[in-house]
Design a protein around this motif. Structure first.
Motif, PDB file in Angstrom:
ATOM      1  N   ARG A  17       3.994 -15.892  14.493  1.00  0.00           N
ATOM      2  CA  ARG A  17       3.247 -16.339  15.321  1.00  0.00           C
ATOM      3  C   ARG A  17       3.887 -17.538  16.405  1.00  0.00           C
ATOM      4  O   ARG A  17       2.792 -18.125  16.768  1.00  0.00           O
ATOM      5  CB  ARG A  17       1.704 -16.204  15.608  1.00  0.00           C
ATOM      6  CG  ARG A  17       1.384 -14.594  15.191  1.00  0.00           C
ATOM      7  CD  ARG A  17       0.070 -14.444  15.223  1.00  0.00           C
ATOM      8  NE  ARG A  17      -0.715 -13.193  14.465  1.00  0.00           N
ATOM      9  CZ  ARG A  17      -1.840 -13.011  14.654  1.00  0.00           C
ATOM     10  NH1 ARG A  17      -2.870 -13.277  15.321  1.00  0.00           N
ATOM     11  NH2 ARG A  17      -1.985 -11.819  13.679  1.00  0.00           N
ATOM     12  N   LEU A  18       4.840 -17.534  16.313  1.00  0.00           N
ATOM     13  CA  LEU A  18       5.627 -18.802  17.301  1.00  0.00           C
ATOM     14  C   LEU A  18       6.446 -18.751  17.897  1.00  0.00           C
ATOM     15  O   LEU A  18       7.781 -17.919  18.008  1.00  0.00           O
ATOM     16  CB  LEU A  18       6.631 -19.757  15.564  1.00  0.00           C
ATOM     17  CG  LEU A  18       7.289 -20.658  16.327  1.00  0.00           C
ATOM     18  CD1 LEU A  18       6.336 -22.193  16.886  1.00  0.00           C
ATOM     19  CD2 LEU A  18       8.354 -21.088  14.910  1.00  0.00           C
TER      20      LEU A  18
ATOM     21  N   PRO B 280      14.973 -31.716  27.907  1.00  0.00           N
ATOM     22  CA  PRO B 280      13.937 -30.787  28.742  1.00  0.00           C
ATOM     23  C   PRO B 280      13.106 -30.324  29.316  1.00  0.00           C
ATOM     24  O   PRO B 280      12.477 -29.616  29.754  1.00  0.00           O
ATOM     25  CB  PRO B 280      15.294 -31.747  29.879  1.00  0.00           C
ATOM     26  CG  PRO B 280      16.256 -31.332  29.996  1.00  0.00           C
ATOM     27  CD  PRO B 280      15.881 -31.650  28.030  1.00  0.00           C
ATOM     28  N   LEU B 281      14.038 -28.668  28.874  1.00  0.00           N
ATOM     29  CA  LEU B 281      14.115 -27.421  28.324  1.00  0.00           C
ATOM     30  C   LEU B 281      12.384 -27.320  27.723  1.00  0.00           C
ATOM     31  O   LEU B 281      11.620 -26.420  28.037  1.00  0.00           O
ATOM     32  CB  LEU B 281      14.832 -26.722  27.606  1.00  0.00           C
ATOM     33  CG  LEU B 281      15.726 -26.731  28.479  1.00  0.00           C
ATOM     34  CD1 LEU B 281      17.201 -25.600  28.153  1.00  0.00           C
ATOM     35  CD2 LEU B 281      15.581 -25.714  30.239  1.00  0.00           C
ATOM     36  N   LEU B 282      12.516 -28.198  26.209  1.00  0.00           N
ATOM     37  CA  LEU B 282      10.915 -27.894  25.775  1.00  0.00           C
ATOM     38  C   LEU B 282      10.507 -28.590  26.362  1.00  0.00           C
ATOM     39  O   LEU B 282       8.294 -28.249  26.086  1.00  0.00           O
ATOM     40  CB  LEU B 282      11.565 -28.845  24.603  1.00  0.00           C
ATOM     41  CG  LEU B 282      12.483 -28.455  23.107  1.00  0.00           C
ATOM     42  CD1 LEU B 282      12.414 -28.499  22.289  1.00  0.00           C
ATOM     43  CD2 LEU B 282      11.915 -27.094  22.552  1.00  0.00           C
ATOM     44  N   LEU B 283       9.999 -29.466  27.593  1.00  0.00           N
ATOM     45  CA  LEU B 283       8.794 -30.208  27.730  1.00  0.00           C
ATOM     46  C   LEU B 283       8.830 -29.060  29.050  1.00  0.00           C
ATOM     47  O   LEU B 283       7.183 -28.747  29.529  1.00  0.00           O
ATOM     48  CB  LEU B 283       9.728 -31.907  28.675  1.00  0.00           C
ATOM     49  CG  LEU B 283       9.283 -32.643  27.731  1.00  0.00           C
ATOM     50  CD1 LEU B 283      10.118 -33.664  28.224  1.00  0.00           C
ATOM     51  CD2 LEU B 283       8.473 -33.573  26.570  1.00  0.00           C
TER      52      LEU B 283
ATOM     53  N   ARG C  79       3.856 -28.437  23.234  1.00  0.00           N
ATOM     54  CA  ARG C  79       2.459 -28.425  23.217  1.00  0.00           C
ATOM     55  C   ARG C  79       2.211 -27.016  22.381  1.00  0.00           C
ATOM     56  O   ARG C  79       1.234 -27.069  21.828  1.00  0.00           O
ATOM     57  CB  ARG C  79       1.704 -28.009  24.432  1.00  0.00           C
ATOM     58  CG  ARG C  79       2.015 -29.513  26.439  1.00  0.00           C
ATOM     59  CD  ARG C  79       1.219 -29.201  26.308  1.00  0.00           C
ATOM     60  NE  ARG C  79       1.624 -28.199  27.876  1.00  0.00           N
ATOM     61  CZ  ARG C  79       2.061 -27.924  28.598  1.00  0.00           C
ATOM     62  NH1 ARG C  79       2.880 -28.707  28.876  1.00  0.00           N
ATOM     63  NH2 ARG C  79       2.258 -26.707  29.694  1.00  0.00           N
ATOM     64  N   ALA C  80       3.246 -26.167  22.977  1.00  0.00           N
ATOM     65  CA  ALA C  80       3.031 -25.270  21.805  1.00  0.00           C
ATOM     66  C   ALA C  80       3.152 -25.636  20.678  1.00  0.00           C
ATOM     67  O   ALA C  80       2.227 -24.606  19.211  1.00  0.00           O
ATOM     68  CB  ALA C  80       3.601 -24.023  23.091  1.00  0.00           C
ATOM     69  N   LEU C  81       3.864 -25.831  20.242  1.00  0.00           N
ATOM     70  CA  LEU C  81       4.163 -26.568  18.488  1.00  0.00           C
ATOM     71  C   LEU C  81       3.755 -27.154  17.706  1.00  0.00           C
ATOM     72  O   LEU C  81       2.868 -27.066  16.728  1.00  0.00           O
ATOM     73  CB  LEU C  81       5.882 -27.365  19.113  1.00  0.00           C
ATOM     74  CG  LEU C  81       6.263 -27.245  17.340  1.00  0.00           C
ATOM     75  CD1 LEU C  81       6.962 -26.044  16.566  1.00  0.00           C
ATOM     76  CD2 LEU C  81       7.702 -28.596  17.575  1.00  0.00           C
ATOM     77  N   LEU C  82       2.744 -28.417  18.868  1.00  0.00           N
ATOM     78  CA  LEU C  82       1.654 -29.326  18.619  1.00  0.00           C
ATOM     79  C   LEU C  82       0.643 -28.347  18.035  1.00  0.00           C
ATOM     80  O   LEU C  82      -0.216 -29.355  16.706  1.00  0.00           O
ATOM     81  CB  LEU C  82       1.382 -30.082  19.427  1.00  0.00           C
ATOM     82  CG  LEU C  82       2.335 -31.151  19.840  1.00  0.00           C
ATOM     83  CD1 LEU C  82       1.913 -32.105  20.415  1.00  0.00           C
ATOM     84  CD2 LEU C  82       3.188 -31.676  18.591  1.00  0.00           C
ATOM     85  N   ALA C  83       0.173 -26.954  18.647  1.00  0.00           N
ATOM     86  CA  ALA C  83      -1.253 -26.834  17.879  1.00  0.00           C
ATOM     87  C   ALA C  83      -0.242 -25.107  17.072  1.00  0.00           C
ATOM     88  O   ALA C  83      -1.457 -24.611  17.073  1.00  0.00           O
ATOM     89  CB  ALA C  83      -1.887 -26.006  19.207  1.00  0.00           C
TER      90      ALA C  83
END
Length: 391
Positions: free
Chosen positions: A96-97, A271-274, A280-284
């Protein structure tokens, strides 16, 4: 470099696409570099005189057959494993990534680190590994930047296509590369294509549309994934054209081009990741601290790096034509494995669409191979005039 299958290979890509380049590399190695290593040319962009090619002709048939079988098997295992692993990372219910850009970014980062590591090893321990020296030059990086933009589109759309469509449909979803090769060759390079080659392209297009129709009939069609597959095919063709233009900036070395392409991609992905909120999704992400997750991510990057090497190895021990035939057979095996693994039931017309795509691609390779061979065998008009004058 990890998620775009055979689109990224360790040989210069010609205007008409991969097959023509492979034929040229093989023809040059046979005619004017009889004692060179084809693989060394593919990986280094240079020739390395040795007697290996001649020695291989003296090897017993059984030994040569065993070597070819092992090399082809290695190519199949690496390529198929890479596709299934990337499908797991991009769209696994257990994982679920939902960060496809980060997955692509990380695999590019792994490629950069591997290239730099092998370069350092070759410098510190000469003879241990044959790899060019790599030093990041901002001027060269800027020269490669236009290709890197296309490169990012290619690997991103490949990953997004794989995320939204099943592995079984993945080959059909990305099947228009040959068609775009022909179209862009005419629009950008003013190169015409023979009637028989165009006929094979029509078979590919027919197979693509039949596959889309059958996916829709079974209720498994993703228009988003199909669109990403078409865009990926377009970017693969553009990448083929721009690669040839950019190669002189890296002294013709594909590994240097790989290094700069992936280094540029790592910077451009940030910049695309930001912007897309993937950080944010990765940190969660609950499994962010899982060793298994990072092992799978790193393995995906290793497979992406390895596919270039094993492709060159297969070309060395067989031929460009055999490599293309092997790639087509691999795609067929990959589709069958996906249907069995995911326990899917497919209709006769669905399988027909796959056979049309694979058959059309194989026929195009055969037609273009015969045309190129005929062109090489025909004497140049100016050479005829010169010889007539001398007589």
């Amino acid at each position: 470099m990890g998620a775009y299958s055979t689109a990224t290979l360790p040989v210069p890509i010609a205007h008409h696409g991969l097959f023509e380049t492979l034929v040229r590399v093989y023809a040059v190695s046979k005619a004017s570099l009889k004692r060179s290593k084809i693989l060394h040319m593919a990986l280094m962009g240079t020739s390395d005189p040795s007697g290996e090619a001649e020695a291989s002709q003296e090897k017993p048939f059984v030994l040569r057959a065993l070597q070819i079988a092992l090399v082809v098997s290695l190519y199949w295992v690496t390529s198929i494993s890479m596709v299934f692993l990337n499908k797991y990372l991009l769209d696994s219910p257990s994982l679920r990534l939902d960060t496809p850009i980060f997955v692509t970014f990380y695999q590019c980062l792994v490629t950069v680190l591997l290239c730099k590591g092998l370069s350092s090893l070759a410098t510190c321990c000469p003879g241990t590994v044959d790899f060019p020296a790599l030093h990041l030059d901002l001027k060269v990086a800027r020269s490669v930047l236009p290709l890197s933009v296309v490169f990012i589109g290619m690997i991103t759309f490949n990953n997004l296509c794989l995320k939204y469509v099943g592995v079984a449909f993945y080959n059909v979803g990305r099947s228009l590369t040959t068609v775009f090769n022909v179209l862009l060759s005419y629009l950008l390079l003013k190169q015409t294509t023979s009637f028989y080659a165009l006929l094979t392209c029509s078979v590919i297009i027919g197979g693509f549309w039949l596959g889309v129709d059958q996916e829709g009939a079974e209720g498994t069609l993703s228009w988003t994934g199909t669109l990403f597959g078409v865009l990926a095919s377009l970017c693969v063709s553009l990448n083929a054209i721009y690669t040839k233009k950019v190669l002189p900036a890296v002294d013709g070395s594909i590994w240097r081009l790989t290094f700069y392409n992936n280094a540029n991609a790592c910077v451009l992905f940030l910049p695309l990741l930001l912007a897309l909120g993937e950080l944010r999704a990765l940190l969660a992400f609950p499994q962010l601290g899982s060793a298994h997750f990072w092992a799978m991510m790193t393995l995906g990057g290793l497979f992406g790096f390895a596919i270039g090497y094993v492709t060159g190895l297969q070309i060395k021990f067989t031929s460009p034509l055999t490599h293309n035939v092997s790639g087509t057979a691999k795609a067929c095996a990959q589709t069958v494995l996906a249907v069995l693994y995911y326990e899917e039931a497919k209709s006769f017309l669905w399988w027909t669409s796959n056979m049309m795509v694979l058959g059309g691609s194989s026929a195009y390779t055969w037609v273009r191979g015969r045309e190129m061979k005929k062109t090489q065998e025909e004497p140049h008009p100016r050479e005829n005039e010169k010889s007539n004058m001398e007589v």
